[in-house]
Design an enzyme around this catalytic site. Structure first.
Site, PDB file in Angstrom:
ATOM      1  N   PHE A 132       0.867  -1.176   0.000  1.00 17.08           N
ATOM      2  CA  PHE A 132       0.000   0.000   0.000  1.00 17.08           C
ATOM      3  C   PHE A 132       0.898   1.218   0.000  1.00 17.08           C
ATOM      4  CE2 PHE A 132      -2.786   3.093   2.152  1.00 17.08           C
ATOM      5  CZ  PHE A 132      -4.025   2.845   1.579  1.00 17.08           C
ATOM      6  N   LEU A 134       1.373   4.841  -0.017  1.00 15.86           N
ATOM      7  CA  LEU A 134       0.782   6.148   0.233  1.00 15.86           C
ATOM      8  C   LEU A 134       1.821   7.151   0.743  1.00 15.86           C
ATOM      9  CD1 LEU A 134      -1.745   7.996   0.518  1.00 15.86           C
ATOM     10  CD2 LEU A 134      -2.023   7.062   2.836  1.00 15.86           C
ATOM     11  N   THR A 135       2.541   6.788   1.796  1.00 14.38           N
ATOM     12  CA  THR A 135       3.485   7.701   2.444  1.00 14.38           C
ATOM     13  C   THR A 135       4.629   8.081   1.511  1.00 14.38           C
ATOM     14  OG1 THR A 135       2.970   6.798   4.617  1.00 14.38           O
ATOM     15  CG2 THR A 135       5.067   7.950   4.400  1.00 14.38           C
ATOM     16  N   TRP A 169       8.793   4.136   3.301  1.00 14.83           N
ATOM     17  CA  TRP A 169       8.228   3.323   4.382  1.00 14.83           C
ATOM     18  C   TRP A 169       7.042   2.489   3.892  1.00 14.83           C
ATOM     19  CZ3 TRP A 169      11.637   2.674   7.797  1.00 14.83           C
ATOM     20  CH2 TRP A 169      12.458   3.725   8.237  1.00 14.83           C
ATOM     21  N   ASN A 247      -8.225   3.441   8.274  1.00 18.32           N
ATOM     22  CA  ASN A 247      -9.055   3.200   9.451  1.00 18.32           C
ATOM     23  C   ASN A 247      -9.167   1.715   9.768  1.00 18.32           C
ATOM     24  OD1 ASN A 247      -9.757   5.715  10.560  1.00 18.32           O
ATOM     25  ND2 ASN A 247     -11.332   6.046   9.004  1.00 18.32           N
ATOM     26  N   ARG A 250      -5.871   0.987  11.477  1.00 17.08           N
ATOM     27  CA  ARG A 250      -5.820   1.584  12.814  1.00 17.08           C
ATOM     28  C   ARG A 250      -6.645   0.786  13.815  1.00 17.08           C
ATOM     29  NH1 ARG A 250      -6.775   7.638  10.275  1.00 17.08           N
ATOM     30  NH2 ARG A 250      -4.569   8.074   9.820  1.00 17.08           N
ATOM     31  N   ARG A 275      13.152 -14.953  39.696  1.00 23.28           N
ATOM     32  CA  ARG A 275      14.437 -14.309  39.971  1.00 23.28           C
ATOM     33  C   ARG A 275      14.531 -13.916  41.441  1.00 23.28           C
ATOM     34  NH1 ARG A 275      18.723 -11.512  37.326  1.00 23.28           N
ATOM     35  NH2 ARG A 275      20.100 -10.846  39.016  1.00 23.28           N
ATOM     36  N   GLU A 370       0.250   4.826  10.449  1.00 19.65           N
ATOM     37  CA  GLU A 370      -1.215   4.934  10.448  1.00 19.65           C
ATOM     38  C   GLU A 370      -1.703   6.067  11.349  1.00 19.65           C
ATOM     39  OE1 GLU A 370      -1.510   3.167   8.201  1.00 19.65           O
ATOM     40  OE2 GLU A 370      -0.709   1.175   8.432  1.00 19.65           O
ATOM     41  N   GLY A 371      -0.909   7.141  11.392  1.00 19.25           N
ATOM     42  CA  GLY A 371      -1.275   8.307  12.192  1.00 19.25           C
ATOM     43  C   GLY A 371      -0.483   8.373  13.480  1.00 19.25           C
TER      44      GLY A 371
END
Length: 391
Positions: A132, A134-135, A169, A247, A250, A275, A370-371
């Protein structure tokens, strides 16, 4: 010494038998197929391509989509699968997200019948990998300013396109059989399908990564790429096209981040019970218990939030700002949990023998893509005030 159940709120009681069965199936796959090798894959910086068809057989590629060989499962089931896969590694869940939530969703939502028939069955099976695009190097959080451009090549219904530009990316681009590419045109933003091997396309994996190392991200250059009219996604016009897919991704992230958080918490809990320090287990000290309790509280809250979003999505009533809230909160809290889990592990926590620091590093990428936190904060700010503050 053993730990009690960490599902204090009995969230499992909110899931159906079918949902629990699906979750167990993906959890078993993660334990058997991912966890034994993920430290090595991460250290060597490789994504095992053979997982593609195995994930297809598992039924998690495009699993929320109907028809065309897609599993057609519910949003909650997809979320549960994302959570279990990210308990293994964010890079593995990212593969499923790029393939299903982004590339396959774009074709399923905006593609022609011919495009759906050609690509979706093979993508659902993991036989064809999608990406995909886009960026861009200068257009991450602001896709409206993308510089990649598609120019009409000819006139009439038979006119093709010439694509020029640069993307960055882009997950899976170097191994993708088909690229979903978003480009500006004289008529606004459109989506295009670019098959592997198309002349003029160069995808170069980004190697210098401190995060998402068991994953593939690329720089992609489109230099005079000629496409036929059949390359256009006919239903996509404007940024609504890519944003619909974002969306979907996300939403999956809100679930997936809780998987990374839970795995970090479980690693810290197990370590602290075994531990010995100053004559008793680390888990017996007040400061350690405070860290463990804070982690568990946020995991339970975040999982409940993700489940609520899933029920809204299955009911068809979910809104973008609700997804933004889930992504913002759950990734932010997951990073804190992973870091606190690492602190319980002490020096051993910086090795690949333990998962929390790997999860924390991966989640820095999840927090960004994704934001970013800032973008989702402004989405929510616009919702509650009615005033946009992006510019």
């Amino acid at each position: 010494m053993t730990a009690a159940s960490s599902d204090i709120l009995d969230l499992d009681s909110l899931l159906s038998a079918e949902e629990l069965e699906l979750r167990q199936k993906v959890r078993d796959f993660t334990r058997q197929r991912i966890k034994p090798d993920i430290a090595r894959w991460y250290e060597e910086g490789v994504f095992p391509l053979e997982l593609a068809t195995e994930l297809g057989e598992l039924g998690v590629l495009g699993m929320h989509l109907e028809g065309y060989g897609c599993p057609g499962r519910s949003a909650v089931e997809y979320g549960l699968a994302a959570m279990e896969l990210e308990a293994g590694d964010s890079g593995i869940r990212t593969f499923v997200s790029v393939q299903g939530s982004l590339a396959m969703t774009a074709i399923h939502t905006w593609g022609s019948e011919e495009q759906k028939q050609e690509w979706l069955p093979r993508m659902a099976a993991g036989e064809v990998i999608g990406c995909f695009a886009l960026t861009e190097p200068t257009a991450g959080s602001d896709p409206a300013s993308m510089a990649t451009y598609a120019t009409k090549d000819g006139s009439g219904d038979d006119a093709g396109w010439v694509l020029n530009g640069t993307k960055r990316w882009i997950g899976l681009a170097s191994v993708a059989g088909v690229m979903v590419v978003w480009a500006m045109t004289d008529d606004g933003v459109h989506g295009f399908l670019v098959p592997a091997g198309t002349p003029g396309v160069t995808a170069t994996p980004i190697q210098q990564k401190l995060s998402m190392r068991a994953s593939i991200q690329c720089d992609v250059v489109f230099d005079g790429v000629r496409l036929g009219p059949e390359a256009l996604l006919p239903g996509a016009r404007g940024l609504r096209g890519p944003f619909t897919c974002l969306n979907e991704a996300r939403y999956g992230i809100a679930w997936g981040a809780m998987g990374a958080a839970r795995d970090s918490y479980e690693a810290a809990l197990e370590y602290s019970l075994g531990r010995l320090q100053f004559g008793k287990p680390l888990a017996g000290y007040q400061l350690t218990q405070q860290k463990l309790v804070d982690m568990l509280v946020e995991i339970q809250k975040g999982t409940l939030l993700a489940l609520h979003l899933g029920r809204l999505k299955d009911a068809g009533t979910i809104r973008p700002e609700q997804i933004s809230l889930g992504k913002l909160n759950n990734v932010r809290e997951a990073i804190r949990i992973a870091r606190d889990a690492r602190s319980i592990l002490g020096g051993n926590g910086i090795t690949t023998d333990y998962s929390p620091l790997r999860h924390a590093a991966n989640l820095e990428s999840v927090r960004t893509y994704e934001g970013t936190d800032e973008v989702h904060t402004l989405v929510l700010g616009r919702h509650i005030t009615g005033l946009g503050a992006f510019h």
